[in-house]
Design a protein around this motif. Structure first.
Motif, PDB file in Angstrom:
ATOM      1  N   TYR A  59       0.957  -1.377   0.098  1.00  0.00           N
ATOM      2  CA  TYR A  59      -0.063  -0.113   0.018  1.00  0.00           C
ATOM      3  C   TYR A  59       0.834   1.124   0.113  1.00  0.00           C
ATOM      4  N   TYR A  60       0.529   2.262  -0.794  1.00  0.00           N
ATOM      5  CA  TYR A  60       1.216   3.663  -0.712  1.00  0.00           C
ATOM      6  C   TYR A  60       0.360   4.779  -0.544  1.00  0.00           C
ATOM      7  N   ALA A  61       0.656   5.565   0.149  1.00  0.00           N
ATOM      8  CA  ALA A  61       0.085   7.033   0.353  1.00  0.00           C
ATOM      9  C   ALA A  61       0.267   7.658  -1.129  1.00  0.00           C
ATOM     10  N   ASP A  62      -0.841   8.421  -1.368  1.00  0.00           N
ATOM     11  CA  ASP A  62      -0.945   9.022  -2.642  1.00  0.00           C
ATOM     12  C   ASP A  62       0.092   9.881  -2.964  1.00  0.00           C
ATOM     13  N   SER A  63       0.831  10.644  -1.953  1.00  0.00           N
ATOM     14  CA  SER A  63       1.694  11.514  -2.056  1.00  0.00           C
ATOM     15  C   SER A  63       3.387  10.994  -2.533  1.00  0.00           C
ATOM     16  N   VAL A  64       3.315   9.700  -2.225  1.00  0.00           N
ATOM     17  CA  VAL A  64       4.454   8.978  -2.912  1.00  0.00           C
ATOM     18  C   VAL A  64       4.193   7.720  -3.909  1.00  0.00           C
ATOM     19  N   LYS A  65       2.964   7.666  -4.217  1.00  0.00           N
ATOM     20  CA  LYS A  65       2.885   6.673  -5.252  1.00  0.00           C
ATOM     21  C   LYS A  65       3.626   6.922  -6.576  1.00  0.00           C
ATOM     22  N   GLY A  66       4.421   5.947  -7.044  1.00  0.00           N
ATOM     23  CA  GLY A  66       4.887   6.013  -8.250  1.00  0.00           C
ATOM     24  C   GLY A  66       6.640   6.249  -8.136  1.00  0.00           C
ATOM     25  N   ARG A  67       6.640   6.883  -6.827  1.00  0.00           N
ATOM     26  CA  ARG A  67       8.256   7.357  -6.485  1.00  0.00           C
ATOM     27  C   ARG A  67       8.840   6.238  -5.407  1.00  0.00           C
ATOM     28  N   PHE A  68       8.026   5.928  -4.494  1.00  0.00           N
ATOM     29  CA  PHE A  68       8.487   4.978  -3.386  1.00  0.00           C
ATOM     30  C   PHE A  68       8.168   3.416  -3.631  1.00  0.00           C
ATOM     31  N   THR A  69       9.159   2.649  -3.341  1.00  0.00           N
ATOM     32  CA  THR A  69       8.668   1.136  -3.224  1.00  0.00           C
ATOM     33  C   THR A  69       9.223   0.702  -1.965  1.00  0.00           C
ATOM     34  N   ILE A  70       8.458  -0.257  -1.516  1.00  0.00           N
ATOM     35  CA  ILE A  70       8.685  -0.996  -0.077  1.00  0.00           C
ATOM     36  C   ILE A  70       8.770  -2.253  -0.481  1.00  0.00           C
ATOM     37  N   SER A  71       9.864  -2.880  -0.049  1.00  0.00           N
ATOM     38  CA  SER A  71       9.968  -4.518  -0.218  1.00  0.00           C
ATOM     39  C   SER A  71      10.523  -4.955   1.158  1.00  0.00           C
ATOM     40  N   ARG A  72      10.566  -6.357   1.166  1.00  0.00           N
ATOM     41  CA  ARG A  72      11.283  -6.889   2.254  1.00  0.00           C
ATOM     42  C   ARG A  72      11.898  -8.259   1.984  1.00  0.00           C
ATOM     43  N   ALA A  73      12.941  -8.488   2.796  1.00  0.00           N
ATOM     44  CA  ALA A  73      13.565  -9.878   2.643  1.00  0.00           C
ATOM     45  C   ALA A  73      13.424 -10.750   3.959  1.00  0.00           C
ATOM     46  N   ASN A  74      12.414 -11.397   4.020  1.00  0.00           N
ATOM     47  CA  ASN A  74      12.357 -12.112   5.364  1.00  0.00           C
ATOM     48  C   ASN A  74      13.494 -13.063   5.735  1.00  0.00           C
ATOM     49  N   ASP A  75      14.051 -13.657   4.952  1.00  0.00           N
ATOM     50  CA  ASP A  75      15.351 -14.350   5.409  1.00  0.00           C
ATOM     51  C   ASP A  75      16.478 -13.370   5.979  1.00  0.00           C
ATOM     52  N   LYS A  76      16.359 -12.197   5.967  1.00  0.00           N
ATOM     53  CA  LYS A  76      17.272 -11.235   6.351  1.00  0.00           C
ATOM     54  C   LYS A  76      16.756 -10.176   7.468  1.00  0.00           C
ATOM     55  N   ASN A  77      15.359 -10.717   7.770  1.00  0.00           N
ATOM     56  CA  ASN A  77      14.709  -9.902   8.852  1.00  0.00           C
ATOM     57  C   ASN A  77      14.658  -8.316   8.598  1.00  0.00           C
ATOM     58  N   THR A  78      14.387  -7.902   7.364  1.00  0.00           N
ATOM     59  CA  THR A  78      14.710  -6.545   7.012  1.00  0.00           C
ATOM     60  C   THR A  78      13.803  -6.180   5.778  1.00  0.00           C
ATOM     61  N   ALA A  79      13.262  -5.156   6.180  1.00  0.00           N
ATOM     62  CA  ALA A  79      12.393  -4.132   5.050  1.00  0.00           C
ATOM     63  C   ALA A  79      12.871  -3.015   4.521  1.00  0.00           C
ATOM     64  N   TYR A  80      12.768  -2.688   3.369  1.00  0.00           N
ATOM     65  CA  TYR A  80      13.214  -1.398   2.728  1.00  0.00           C
ATOM     66  C   TYR A  80      12.254  -0.379   2.015  1.00  0.00           C
ATOM     67  N   LEU A  81      12.933   0.465   2.008  1.00  0.00           N
ATOM     68  CA  LEU A  81      11.812   1.723   1.429  1.00  0.00           C
ATOM     69  C   LEU A  81      12.907   2.399   0.468  1.00  0.00           C
ATOM     70  N   GLN A  82      12.520   2.098  -0.820  1.00  0.00           N
ATOM     71  CA  GLN A  82      13.195   2.744  -1.733  1.00  0.00           C
ATOM     72  C   GLN A  82      12.590   4.014  -2.111  1.00  0.00           C
ATOM     73  N   MET A  83      13.271   5.333  -2.230  1.00  0.00           N
ATOM     74  CA  MET A  83      12.701   6.488  -2.565  1.00  0.00           C
ATOM     75  C   MET A  83      13.518   7.066  -3.564  1.00  0.00           C
ATOM     76  N   ASN A  84      12.892   7.412  -4.839  1.00  0.00           N
ATOM     77  CA  ASN A  84      13.103   7.915  -5.975  1.00  0.00           C
ATOM     78  C   ASN A  84      12.761   9.232  -5.932  1.00  0.00           C
ATOM     79  N   SER A  85      13.100  10.197  -6.905  1.00  0.00           N
ATOM     80  CA  SER A  85      12.421  11.254  -7.546  1.00  0.00           C
ATOM     81  C   SER A  85      12.322  12.288  -6.136  1.00  0.00           C
TER      82      SER A  85
END
Length: 124
Positions: A59-85
């Protein structure tokens, strides 16, 4: 003891990119949804987005949709927030949060555990 630790914040020029990480410990990470939030000075903490335990739904807020991407690596116990533009209005302290659920919570009041936050500053 559950701990969430954000990293990757910093100073970037408008139009640039940053990737934030949220490292979790003390919980079975794959059973938790992860949300990203931000709080600018003088403003309330707002949702940026969230990701289901499996990583298959986001899910993304409208203000960041298309610019931010959330992902996760459960084997690493880590989530990510990629922020572009990035824009100056993205300047805030960014927090990750976790909730034991197979759903996709989007409200800050729904989350049980929070990190300490990492500062993101976007210069114009």
């Amino acid at each position: 003891q559950v701990q969430l630790v954000e990293s990757g914040g910093g100073l970037v020029q408008a139009g640039g990119s940053l990737r934030l990480s949220c490292a979790a410990s003390g919980l079975t990470f794959r059973n938790y949804a992860v949300g990203w939030f931000r709080q600018a000075p003088g403003k309330e903490r707002e949702s940026v987005g969230a990701i289901r335990w499996s990583g298959t739904t986001t899910y993304y807020a409208d203000s960041v949709k298309g610019r931010f991407t959330i992902s996760r690596a459960n084997d690493k116990n880590t989530a990510y927030l990629q922020m572009n533009s990035l824009k100056p209005e993205d300047t805030a302290v960014y927090y990750c949060a976790a909730k034991f659920t197979f759903g996709l919570p989007t409200g800050r009041e729904e989350y049980d555990y929070w990190g300490q936050g990492t500062q993101v500053t976007v210069s114009s």
